[in-house]
Design an enzyme around this catalytic site. Structure first.
Site, short mmCIF file in Angstrom:
data_model
loop_
_atom_site.label_atom_id
_atom_site.label_comp_id
_atom_site.label_asym_id
_atom_site.label_seq_id
_atom_site.Cartn_x
_atom_site.Cartn_y
_atom_site.Cartn_z
N ARG A 55 -30.19 -49.13 26.30
CA ARG A 55 -31.57 -49.82 26.33
C ARG A 55 -32.56 -48.92 25.40
NH1 ARG A 55 -33.94 -49.18 32.09
NH2 ARG A 55 -32.48 -47.57 31.97
N LYS A 163 -14.38 -44.89 36.09
CA LYS A 163 -14.43 -44.80 37.56
C LYS A 163 -15.73 -44.31 37.94
CE LYS A 163 -13.49 -40.50 39.12
NZ LYS A 163 -14.02 -39.17 38.72
N ASP A 192 -8.06 -44.22 34.95
CA ASP A 192 -7.97 -42.99 35.52
C ASP A 192 -7.54 -42.06 34.47
OD1 ASP A 192 -6.97 -40.66 36.66
OD2 ASP A 192 -7.03 -41.58 38.79
N HIS A 193 -8.41 -41.11 33.98
CA HIS A 193 -7.96 -40.46 32.51
C HIS A 193 -6.74 -39.50 32.79
CE1 HIS A 193 -10.48 -37.06 34.33
NE2 HIS A 193 -9.97 -36.31 33.33
N LYS A 197 -3.12 -38.32 30.21
CA LYS A 197 -2.70 -36.89 29.86
C LYS A 197 -1.05 -37.14 29.63
CE LYS A 197 -6.28 -34.80 32.87
NZ LYS A 197 -7.06 -33.74 31.93
N GLU A 231 -10.60 -26.27 39.73
CA GLU A 231 -11.59 -26.24 38.48
C GLU A 231 -12.34 -25.02 38.81
OE1 GLU A 231 -13.11 -30.35 37.06
OE2 GLU A 231 -13.09 -30.47 39.33
N HIS A 255 -7.23 -39.22 41.02
CA HIS A 255 -6.61 -38.27 40.17
C HIS A 255 -5.12 -37.80 40.95
CE1 HIS A 255 -9.52 -38.81 37.41
NE2 HIS A 255 -10.22 -37.81 37.77
N LYS A 355 -14.02 -27.18 43.27
CA LYS A 355 -14.90 -26.58 42.31
C LYS A 355 -14.91 -25.26 42.49
CE LYS A 355 -16.48 -30.89 40.50
NZ LYS A 355 -15.75 -31.49 39.28
C1 BG6 Z 1 -13.50 -36.24 36.99
C2 BG6 Z 1 -14.38 -35.91 37.93
O1 BG6 Z 1 -13.02 -37.77 36.85
O2 BG6 Z 1 -12.35 -35.59 36.55
C3 BG6 Z 1 -14.73 -34.47 37.69
O3 BG6 Z 1 -15.39 -36.70 37.96
C4 BG6 Z 1 -13.88 -33.49 37.35
O4 BG6 Z 1 -15.63 -34.05 38.63
C5 BG6 Z 1 -12.86 -34.27 36.07
O5 BG6 Z 1 -14.30 -32.28 37.01
C6 BG6 Z 1 -11.49 -33.16 36.02
O6 BG6 Z 1 -10.78 -33.87 34.82
P1 BG6 Z 1 -9.88 -32.82 33.87
O7 BG6 Z 1 -9.35 -33.78 32.82
O8 BG6 Z 1 -10.97 -31.80 33.30
O9 BG6 Z 1 -8.96 -32.03 34.88
#
Ligand code: BG6
Length: 509
Positions: A55, A163, A192-193, A197, A231, A255, A355
């Site tokens: 925007r 997501k 889903d990243h 990996k 994390e 994940h 976390k």
């Molecule tokens: C994301 C979450 O999908 O994955 C985050 O929204 C999280 O909260 C992150 O920190 C973790 O991804 P990675 O690749 O750092 O393990």
């Protein structure tokens, strides 16, 4: 013999990538750095364009300037190569527009047409990095502007969706309905990243190319699994999002269940996208749904209070920006899942994520059954440490095997020892970012690493009951944990009830 699954690099057709949500964090931190690296490594199509759609009013030059500054900060290789950036950034432009304004999509169409090449005009990858509430309208608008054809048309068009994909089963179904009104399921690439990996992809390679382990991969040999995604960071500036999500929606639904499905699925009949995804869905459908009583026994939530992580003081979750001072949102989840199928009957899968834990690490620990009889009981006690295999997903990516060995010397002492395989040591330090691989696959049209409609819906079904059981239920004292510890005590009880303990994740330097 080295065997390549994709028979070498895929030949990509020229295309344009249109990023909606171009001013957002994801674009600057992940998408542009990923595209830059693909370009640098000569993996982009021969001709391509990247258009940022958002925007705010901005010139192409201003946007490129912002992206360059972000790249300097977030690039996985430093310093950024000036010449490569100069060439790459010539392909990037900015399109200002409101997401509900049909005229803005018409100017997007005009921009694409101005590239003067049929593939750059017709082969389109729409990357939706906006808030999920806007996904439906974007897809509708690009369709109305004639840019997204469901039934044929010239070229190809694909929609990549970030997501969270819905916030429960119902909303995910609704979103799926909206998307598939204007695009075929085959055109929808749900991210889903974790699937991008390298080490997560290696789970299937490892399982199905090593007879020695696959023979043991069942209830006869395996006692239980521990899947940990921990994390060190707290929620930081993401309090607003996190208040809506919580660890269950943010991490478990996607994940952790993805990793679990790769670890536990049956061998696919072939390596095409549908065969692999069929097996993942089958596995997810075999996960026993939890009744309210099961949830009370098998699922633990937690929330961090103030503490110290690696010597740094951290505020409690309720003190984070944009978090309600009496919030009951979970920043930690541990759960035990059972899989009702032939292979895994009776084998618990323990999953945990949180976390502000002591380490940032993701691993799958396969805990084998103990030997049926301990020959060395007189010397070592009645229990020997059972064998364990750890798939280290990140960091220090690799695989470790723990077995027992004799301590040298005259006495008969047995103790656990480890064999470590490390990616870096074996292959050098080339670890592409997940988004590089995912963008490449989306441009190539290979959906293997993306989540299919029934997959996302089945995953929501698994977590929806848990969410409902928690809603309106305030956290109890046993559910808080100090930042810098391994979660609430209730998580230890979860394993202790079956005679297990959480194993500290492996750190291999
Ligand atoms: C994301 C979450 O999908 O994955 C985050 O929204 C999280 O909260 C992150 O920190 C973790 O991804 P990675 O690749 O750092 O393990």
């Amino acid at each position: 013999m080295v065997c390549r699954l994709d028979a070498g690099r895929k030949v990509l057709e020229p295309c344009s990538i249109i990023i909606f949500g171009a001013s957002g964090d994801l674009t600057a931190r992940k998408l542009i750095p990923a595209l830059y690296h693909l370009y640098k490594e000569k993996q982009m199509p021969e001709a391509f364009r990247v258009i940022g759609f958002a925007r705010r009013e901005k010139t192409d030059a201003a946007w490129r300037g912002e992206l360059r500054a972000a790249l300097d900060q977030f690039s996985r290789t430093k310093p950024v190569d000036d010449q490569v950036w100069q060439e790459f950034s010539q392909q990037i432009s900015y399109c200002e527009g409101d997401l509900n304004d049909a005229a803005a999509y018409r100017s997007l169409e005009t921009r694409l047409a101005s590239f003067g090449s049929e593939p750059l005009h017709r082969n389109l990858l729409f990357y939706l990095a906006t808030s999920p509430s806007q996904f439906g309208q974007i897809v509708e608008q690009v369709h109305r502007a004639g840019l997204l054809q469901k039934d044929g048309g010239r070229g190809w068009q694909r929609v990549v969706i970030e997501k969270p994909f819905g916030h429960d089963l119902e909303s995910a179904r609704q979103l799926n309905r909206e998307l598939t009104r204007y695009a075929h399921e085959q055109q929808v690439f749900r991210i889903d990243h974790y699937l991008g990996k390298e080490t997560v992809q290696n789970i299937l390679m490892f399982r199905f190319s090593n007879a020695v382990f696959e023979r043991l991969w069942n209830r006869e040999s395996i006692d239980h699994f521990q899947i940990t995604v921990s994390e060190k960071l707290g929620v930081g500036q993401r309090g607003g999002y996190y208040e809506e999500a919580g660890a269950l929606r943010d991490m478990v639904q996607n994940h952790l269940l993805q990793v679990l499905s790769l670890v536990a699925m049956e061998p696919p009949v072939s390596l095409d996208a549908e065969s692999i995804r069929d097996e993942k869905v089958k596995l997810l459908k075999s996960i026993r749904l939890l009744s309210p009583e099961d949830i009370a026994r098998q699922v633990v939530r937690g929330q961090y209070v103030a503490g110290t992580v690696a010597g740094e003081p951290r505020p409690g979750y309720r003190q984070e920006p944009k978090v309600k001072p009496d919030s009951n949102v979970e920043t930690y989840v541990a759960l035990k899942l059972l899989i009702d199928n032939w292979r895994w009957s009776g084998v618990p899968f323990f999953l945990r994520t949180g976390k502000n834990l002591p380490l940032s690490t993701s691993e799958v620990r396969v805990q084998f059954r103990p030997t049926p009889h301990v020959l060395f009981a007189a010397q070592c006690g009645p229990k020997l440490d059972p064998n364990a295999l750890t798939l280290r997903l990140q960091p220090n990516e690799g695989i470790s095997l723990r077995f027992n060995g004799k301590v040298p010397g005259a006495s008969l002492t047995v103790r656990p020892v480890r064999m470590h395989f490390s990616y870096d040591a074996e292959f050098g330090a080339y670890t592409p970012e997940a988004y590089e691989r995912l963008l490449l696959e989306a441009m190539a049209g290979d959906a293997t690493l993306f989540i299919r409609r029934d997959e996302v819906e089945t995953a929501w079904q698994i977590v929806d009951g848990i969410r409902k059981a928690w809603d309106g239920n305030p956290l109890s004292n046993r559910e808080f944990y100090a930042a810098g510890t391994w979660g609430p005590v209730a998580a230890d009880d979860l394993l202790a009830s079956g005679g297990h303990v959480w194993r500290e994740p492996l750190v291999v330097s």
